[in-house]
Design a protein around this motif. Structure first.
Motif, PDB file in Angstrom:
ATOM      1  N   LEU A 186       0.812  -1.221   0.000  1.00 27.47           N
ATOM      2  CA  LEU A 186       0.000   0.000   0.000  1.00 27.47           C
ATOM      3  C   LEU A 186       0.844   1.269   0.000  1.00 27.47           C
ATOM      4  CD1 LEU A 186      -2.688  -1.191   2.571  1.00 27.47           C
ATOM      5  CD2 LEU A 186      -3.037  -0.878   0.115  1.00 27.47           C
ATOM      6  N   GLU A 187       2.108   1.157   0.368  1.00 28.15           N
ATOM      7  CA  GLU A 187       3.011   2.322   0.356  1.00 28.15           C
ATOM      8  C   GLU A 187       3.561   2.613  -1.039  1.00 28.15           C
ATOM      9  OE1 GLU A 187       5.940   1.345   3.257  1.00 28.15           O
ATOM     10  OE2 GLU A 187       4.589   1.701   4.973  1.00 28.15           O
ATOM     11  N   ARG A 188       3.379   1.696  -1.969  1.00 34.27           N
ATOM     12  CA  ARG A 188       3.857   1.920  -3.333  1.00 34.27           C
ATOM     13  C   ARG A 188       2.992   2.995  -4.020  1.00 34.27           C
ATOM     14  NH1 ARG A 188       3.615  -4.133  -5.689  1.00 34.27           N
ATOM     15  NH2 ARG A 188       4.734  -5.241  -4.018  1.00 34.27           N
ATOM     16  N   PRO A 189       3.514   3.602  -5.087  1.00 36.10           N
ATOM     17  CA  PRO A 189       2.669   4.499  -5.897  1.00 36.10           C
ATOM     18  C   PRO A 189       1.477   3.726  -6.465  1.00 36.10           C
ATOM     19  CG  PRO A 189       4.986   4.715  -6.498  1.00 36.10           C
ATOM     20  CD  PRO A 189       4.904   3.547  -5.580  1.00 36.10           C
ATOM     21  N   PRO A 190       0.323   4.354  -6.604  1.00 34.45           N
ATOM     22  CA  PRO A 190      -0.887   3.651  -7.073  1.00 34.45           C
ATOM     23  C   PRO A 190      -0.686   2.865  -8.359  1.00 34.45           C
ATOM     24  CG  PRO A 190      -1.463   5.846  -6.315  1.00 34.45           C
ATOM     25  CD  PRO A 190       0.034   5.770  -6.280  1.00 34.45           C
ATOM     26  N   GLU A 191       0.120   3.404  -9.283  1.00 32.54           N
ATOM     27  CA  GLU A 191       0.311   2.709 -10.563  1.00 32.54           C
ATOM     28  C   GLU A 191       1.100   1.413 -10.408  1.00 32.54           C
ATOM     29  OE1 GLU A 191       3.515   5.904 -10.172  1.00 32.54           O
ATOM     30  OE2 GLU A 191       1.333   5.755  -9.874  1.00 32.54           O
ATOM     31  N   GLN A 192       1.732   1.207  -9.243  1.00 36.48           N
ATOM     32  CA  GLN A 192       2.483  -0.022  -9.006  1.00 36.48           C
ATOM     33  C   GLN A 192       1.707  -1.013  -8.129  1.00 36.48           C
ATOM     34  OE1 GLN A 192       6.483   0.782  -7.568  1.00 36.48           O
ATOM     35  NE2 GLN A 192       6.775   2.438  -9.041  1.00 36.48           N
ATOM     36  N   GLN A 193       0.452  -0.713  -7.871  1.00 34.19           N
ATOM     37  CA  GLN A 193      -0.389  -1.603  -7.059  1.00 34.19           C
ATOM     38  C   GLN A 193      -1.340  -2.376  -7.978  1.00 34.19           C
ATOM     39  OE1 GLN A 193      -2.444   0.839  -4.197  1.00 34.19           O
ATOM     40  NE2 GLN A 193      -0.569   1.598  -3.267  1.00 34.19           N
ATOM     41  N   SER A 376     -17.743   5.833 -11.407  1.00 38.96           N
ATOM     42  CA  SER A 376     -16.337   6.236 -11.503  1.00 38.96           C
ATOM     43  C   SER A 376     -15.409   5.057 -11.249  1.00 38.96           C
ATOM     44  CB  SER A 376     -16.033   7.333 -10.476  1.00 38.96           C
ATOM     45  OG  SER A 376     -16.863   8.454 -10.696  1.00 38.96           O
ATOM     46  N   ALA A 377     -14.197   5.147 -11.812  1.00 39.63           N
ATOM     47  CA  ALA A 377     -13.171   4.131 -11.549  1.00 39.63           C
ATOM     48  C   ALA A 377     -12.615   4.337 -10.145  1.00 39.63           C
ATOM     49  CB  ALA A 377     -12.057   4.234 -12.581  1.00 39.63           C
ATOM     50  N   ILE A 378     -12.191   3.254  -9.514  1.00 42.68           N
ATOM     51  CA  ILE A 378     -11.632   3.332  -8.163  1.00 42.68           C
ATOM     52  C   ILE A 378     -10.198   2.809  -8.158  1.00 42.68           C
ATOM     53  CG2 ILE A 378     -13.862   3.133  -7.015  1.00 42.68           C
ATOM     54  CD1 ILE A 378     -13.164   0.161  -6.499  1.00 42.68           C
ATOM     55  N   SER A 379      -9.473   3.114  -7.081  1.00 41.82           N
ATOM     56  CA  SER A 379      -8.076   2.680  -6.936  1.00 41.82           C
ATOM     57  C   SER A 379      -8.021   1.235  -6.454  1.00 41.82           C
ATOM     58  CB  SER A 379      -7.366   3.573  -5.928  1.00 41.82           C
ATOM     59  OG  SER A 379      -7.930   3.394  -4.634  1.00 41.82           O
ATOM     60  N   THR A 380      -6.826   0.671  -6.478  1.00 41.42           N
ATOM     61  CA  THR A 380      -6.652  -0.704  -6.001  1.00 41.42           C
ATOM     62  C   THR A 380      -6.958  -0.808  -4.513  1.00 41.42           C
ATOM     63  OG1 THR A 380      -4.994  -1.205  -7.685  1.00 41.42           O
ATOM     64  CG2 THR A 380      -4.982  -2.565  -5.714  1.00 41.42           C
ATOM     65  N   SER A 381      -6.548   0.186  -3.718  1.00 39.91           N
ATOM     66  CA  SER A 381      -6.822   0.123  -2.274  1.00 39.91           C
ATOM     67  C   SER A 381      -8.325   0.168  -2.010  1.00 39.91           C
ATOM     68  CB  SER A 381      -6.109   1.256  -1.542  1.00 39.91           C
ATOM     69  OG  SER A 381      -6.541   2.514  -2.014  1.00 39.91           O
ATOM     70  N   GLU A 382      -9.063   0.944  -2.795  1.00 40.41           N
ATOM     71  CA  GLU A 382     -10.521   0.983  -2.648  1.00 40.41           C
ATOM     72  C   GLU A 382     -11.142  -0.350  -3.058  1.00 40.41           C
ATOM     73  OE1 GLU A 382     -11.806   5.590  -3.472  1.00 40.41           O
ATOM     74  OE2 GLU A 382     -10.877   4.503  -5.133  1.00 40.41           O
ATOM     75  N   LEU A 383     -10.593  -0.959  -4.092  1.00 43.55           N
ATOM     76  CA  LEU A 383     -11.064  -2.277  -4.519  1.00 43.55           C
ATOM     77  C   LEU A 383     -10.854  -3.293  -3.397  1.00 43.55           C
ATOM     78  CD1 LEU A 383     -10.500  -4.030  -7.910  1.00 43.55           C
ATOM     79  CD2 LEU A 383      -9.852  -5.211  -5.834  1.00 43.55           C
ATOM     80  N   LEU A 384      -9.673  -3.249  -2.752  1.00 37.40           N
ATOM     81  CA  LEU A 384      -9.387  -4.194  -1.669  1.00 37.40           C
ATOM     82  C   LEU A 384     -10.300  -3.956  -0.478  1.00 37.40           C
ATOM     83  CD1 LEU A 384      -5.480  -4.371  -1.764  1.00 37.40           C
ATOM     84  CD2 LEU A 384      -7.140  -5.892  -2.843  1.00 37.40           C
TER      85      LEU A 384
END
Length: 637
Positions: A186-193, A376-384
């Motif tokens: 989760l500390e990685r940049p969003p594009e690397q998650q 809207s599209a969501i981030s990986t952390s929101e998906l998790l």
């Protein structure tokens, strides 16, 4: 005249190695001596003794040499993957460290049953102090895990109590490590998650004892990708996705090429491989675990979406996750990239076999209207968070047994790792631990954190703090466990004893007795619900605590139980808490259970002899058949 015996050329006349042979032996080249000392018949004690005989052999058995490397590999083969083949290691030092860690781990595991037998057998409670003890060793984590695995892989029917607690420690150790990995992720940049890696971490955290790795899941994804490419090649042999190599990151720029990928993906997943949404068993937690989705080819919208989106992206189609209420979706842009207009997207229902929907058609899935924000599209952390939220809800829907509590605890740990300041779930976690009576010190830490985040929660926090402090005070003055002796007059009607394998006459289930009461001790409400009054002796007869083959714990009336005609092992997760060994016909109680029922094992052995081992020791005749108790219209006691 007989030739006098002059002694063995190696051992000499008194059985001791002759000096001449010893000199010849030590004069051998070092490589040959190493080869001899690596014979499988020699163990580490032999090598220690050999290295003490003379300087020459001491030098041959040096810590970085082949002899100790061989001993280490022979003793702990599972650990070899942690060492680089071309690196130099002090194998003697590694051996001593691993040996010391193993002894300490075993001492810790052996002590747990004495400390926690009378309390709720939950992972957090068992391991609060024990985990601190293990951490204080400062030992490599893989040494600890290897020792625990060694305990678990020993003789299947023996050391059951040791294995029971070793399994809990291993569960806890692995889970803590996975949660650390999740924090790093989760500390990685969003594009690397990547959604796939996040889903694997969730899966592993809820199943820490299963052999689940990102590498194994990725390999299965690659196999699926190859199948889609094979289908795609038949439809369009020049498709640009076919030229992509494994690991390539690319995006198709042509909408028609994207459409061909989506059609191929639907054909392979849903038509060829028969993936589908699990409508019949929607709330099964297995639907949320990516390794189970791949194995069972079924899931819920969010888990199927992670799989579908991962495959599409590998083939150049950048699908995005959509946190649509009650039904997770993917969206596929039909116009310019990053459009804000919800009508520029097609929405894919992976639960519905990849059906493509226009924006407002999605509302038919949930039968009510929603605003544009839900598209809207969501981030990986929101998906998790959505994925873990599903597991939380399943845990809350559970039957209040150990399995559902464990799922609730695991999913709470996950949720609060992703969103550590969520007051609602922090309070739920504190209440859960308080309800289970576990880890009171951690409850106080959680409550302190809640108070700092939201002072308006002082009422709920104050109540829990007060009662948690009372619990801690109570733990400092534990009540001595009740001792039940068969020889006292009020227990004369108790026919059976702990460790016996029984069969329930009415329900047919197999079970093992781990406790008993001379009369039913349950509440009047339970007695009425279970229709105990319909039994011939009602509640005024012995009742037994039994572990059932299906994983449940039940309270059964004596007249509904009979000794099993062909005793068998009871595959219940709590067997090791009470018993140390299965001995073909019965279970042997561990020290803690025997302290509660000090006269039961003698009774169990006598019963086993009478039932299964031939003659009745009192009469010299075959045993009489067990009493033919009358059946009753009562499902369980």
């Amino acid at each position: 005249m007989a030739t006098p015996y002059t002694g063995d050329p190696v051992l000499g006349t008194n059985g001791v190695i002759s000096e001449s042979f010893a000199k010849q032996f030590t004069d051998l080249p070092a490589e040959l001596l190493e080869h001899i000392l690596c014979f499988p018949v020699l163990n580490h004690i032999d090598i220690c003794n050999v290295s003490c005989t003379c300087k020459r052999l001491h030098d041959v058995c040096h810590g970085r040499g082949k002899v100790w490397a061989h001993q280490y590999k022979l003793r702990w083969p599972r650990l070899q993957r942690f060492y680089q083949q071309n690196e130099s290691y002090d194998w003697l030092k590694e051996f001593k460290t691993r040996h010391m860690v193993g002894q300490q781990i075993r001492r810790t595991v052996e002590s747990i049953s004495k400390r926690f037998f009378t309390e709720v057998p939950c992972v957090g409670q068992v391991l609060g102090d024990s985990f601190a003890e293990i951490e204080s060793l400062g030992a490599p984590e893989h040494f600890c895990e290897d020792e625990l695995l060694g305990i678990l892989n020993s003789d299947k029917r023996k050391c059951l109590t040791l294995k029971y607690y070793a399994k809990k420690i291993l569960y806890f150790l692995r889970q803590q490590n996975i949660l650390r990995n999740l924090r790093g992720f989760l500390e990685r940049p969003p594009e690397q998650q990547s959604a796939l890696e996040g889903a694997v971490l969730v899966d592993r955290c809820c199943n820490p004892l299963a052999d689940i790795t990102l590498e194994s899941i990725s390999a299965q994804i690659e196999e699926l990708t190859d199948k889609v490419k094979k289908y795609l090649r038949v439809k369009n042999a020049t498709h640009p996705s076919l030229r992509a190599s494994q690991g390539d990151c690319f995006v198709l720029e042509n909408l028609e090429f994207e459409r061909q990928v989506i059609c191929a993906l639907n054909a392979v997943l849903y038509d060829q491989l028969q993936y589908k949404g699990n409508e019949r068993d929607y709330y099964n937690p297995l639907n949320s675990y990516i390794h189970q989705v791949l194995l069972r080819r079924t899931g819920i919208p969010i888990s199927l979406s992670v799989l579908y989106m991962t495959l599409a992206r590998k083939l150049g189609v950048p699908l995005e996750p959509v946190n649509f209420p009650n039904h997770f979706l993917l969206r596929w842009c039909q116009n310019q990239r990053r459009s804000e207009d919800i009508y520029d997207y097609v929405y894919i229902d992976t639960f519905g076999k990849g059906k493509q929907l226009a924006a407002k058609e999605c509302e038919n899935l949930i039968r009510h209207q929603v605003g544009a924000d839900y598209y809207s599209a969501i981030s990986t952390s929101e998906l998790l968070l959505r994925m873990v939220g599903n597991l939380l809800n399943i845990g809350k829907r559970g039957e209040g047994n150990e399995k559902s509590y464990q799922l609730l605890r695991d999913s709470l740990d996950l949720y609060l790792t992703i969103n550590p300041d969520n007051v609602q779930y922090l309070l739920l976690q504190a209440r859960l631990y308080f309800h289970l009576g576990i880890w009171p010190e951690k409850v106080l830490d959680i409550l302190q954190h809640i108070q700092a985040l939201d002072p308006s929660q002082h009422g709920a926090v104050g109540y829990l703090v007060q009662h948690t402090l009372e619990h801690i005070q109570h733990k400092r003055h534990p009540v001595e466990p009740e001792v039940k002796r068969r020889s006292v007059p009020e227990h004369r009607d108790v026919l059976y004893s702990v460790g016996l394998i029984m069969k329930h006459k009415r329900s047919g289930y197999n079970c093992v007795i781990y406790g008993w009461d001379p009369k039913c001790t349950m509440s009047q409400e339970w007695i009425n619900t279970m229709r105990v009054h319909q039994l011939s002796k009602g509640a005024d007869q012995p009742f037994y605590n039994v572990l059932v083959q299906d994983g449940t714990c039940r309270y059964a009336a004596q007249e509904n139980l009979e000794p099993h005609s062909a005793p068998l092992e009871i595959a219940h997760p709590e067997v090791g808490r009470y018993f140390t060994e299965f001995s073909d016909t019965h279970y042997i109680a561990n020290e803690e259970l025997q302290a509660h029922y000090p006269e039961d094992m003698c009774k169990t052995h006598r019963t086993v002899e009478e039932l299964y081992h031939g003659l009745n020791p009192n009469s010299g005749q075959p045993p009489e058949p067990t009493a033919n108790f009358q059946d009753h219209d009562l499902l369980d006691p």
